[in-house]
Design a protein around this motif. Sequence first.
Motif, PDB file in Angstrom:
ATOM      1  N   LYS A  35      38.481  55.613  27.444  1.00 19.82           N
ATOM      2  CA  LYS A  35      38.119  56.204  28.727  1.00 19.82           C
ATOM      3  C   LYS A  35      37.112  55.331  29.475  1.00 19.82           C
ATOM      4  N   ILE A  36      37.270  55.332  30.778  1.00 16.61           N
ATOM      5  CA  ILE A  36      36.310  54.698  31.666  1.00 16.61           C
ATOM      6  C   ILE A  36      35.846  55.754  32.653  1.00 16.61           C
ATOM      7  N   GLY A  37      34.697  55.539  33.230  1.00 17.01           N
ATOM      8  CA  GLY A  37      34.144  56.512  34.160  1.00 17.01           C
ATOM      9  C   GLY A  37      34.437  56.175  35.609  1.00 17.01           C
ATOM     10  N   GLN A  38      34.106  57.111  36.477  1.00 22.70           N
ATOM     11  CA  GLN A  38      34.339  56.923  37.900  1.00 22.70           C
ATOM     12  C   GLN A  38      33.549  55.749  38.456  1.00 22.70           C
ATOM     13  N   GLN A  39      32.322  55.573  37.972  1.00 22.45           N
ATOM     14  CA  GLN A  39      31.516  54.447  38.459  1.00 22.45           C
ATOM     15  C   GLN A  39      32.146  53.119  38.062  1.00 22.45           C
ATOM     16  N   THR A  40      32.711  53.041  36.856  1.00 20.93           N
ATOM     17  CA  THR A  40      33.383  51.817  36.412  1.00 20.93           C
ATOM     18  C   THR A  40      34.571  51.508  37.306  1.00 20.93           C
ATOM     19  N   VAL A  41      35.330  52.532  37.655  1.00 21.88           N
ATOM     20  CA  VAL A  41      36.475  52.344  38.554  1.00 21.88           C
ATOM     21  C   VAL A  41      35.993  51.858  39.916  1.00 21.88           C
ATOM     22  N   SER A  42      34.979  52.499  40.447  1.00 22.03           N
ATOM     23  CA  SER A  42      34.458  52.110  41.764  1.00 22.03           C
ATOM     24  C   SER A  42      33.970  50.667  41.765  1.00 22.03           C
ATOM     25  N   THR A  43      33.227  50.302  40.744  1.00 23.14           N
ATOM     26  CA  THR A  43      32.711  48.941  40.643  1.00 23.14           C
ATOM     27  C   THR A  43      33.849  47.942  40.497  1.00 23.14           C
ATOM     28  N   THR A  44      34.826  48.278  39.661  1.00 22.78           N
ATOM     29  CA  THR A  44      35.959  47.385  39.425  1.00 22.78           C
ATOM     30  C   THR A  44      36.768  47.155  40.692  1.00 22.78           C
ATOM     31  N   LEU A  45      36.880  48.170  41.521  1.00 23.56           N
ATOM     32  CA  LEU A  45      37.661  48.057  42.750  1.00 23.56           C
ATOM     33  C   LEU A  45      36.847  47.517  43.929  1.00 23.56           C
ATOM     34  N   SER A  46      35.573  47.278  43.704  1.00 17.29           N
ATOM     35  CA  SER A  46      34.719  46.776  44.777  1.00 17.29           C
ATOM     36  C   SER A  46      34.982  45.291  45.033  1.00 17.29           C
ATOM     37  N   THR A  47      34.419  44.814  46.119  1.00 17.28           N
ATOM     38  CA  THR A  47      34.589  43.402  46.478  1.00 17.28           C
ATOM     39  C   THR A  47      33.952  42.466  45.459  1.00 17.28           C
ATOM     40  N   LYS A  48      33.073  42.982  44.635  1.00 15.81           N
ATOM     41  CA  LYS A  48      32.439  42.176  43.584  1.00 15.81           C
ATOM     42  C   LYS A  48      33.482  41.500  42.697  1.00 15.81           C
TER      43      LYS A  48
END
Length: 60
Positions: A35-48
Amino acid sequence: MTEADRRAVRRWKQANPKAIREDVIKWFDQEFHYKIGQQTVSTTLSTKYDYLDYDTRNGR
């Protein structure tokens, strides 16, 4: 989470643009069996992590 995992998330989301974070989390758990969390998904999909979309080391 490895760069390969992040790349997989980004590619899946690009193929499923209407998916929400919860959909990504569910898919990731089914595909990778953890499992991954919502913050991990958000960070992964960010421009970073945009560079993962164009990383030539892995055939793209």
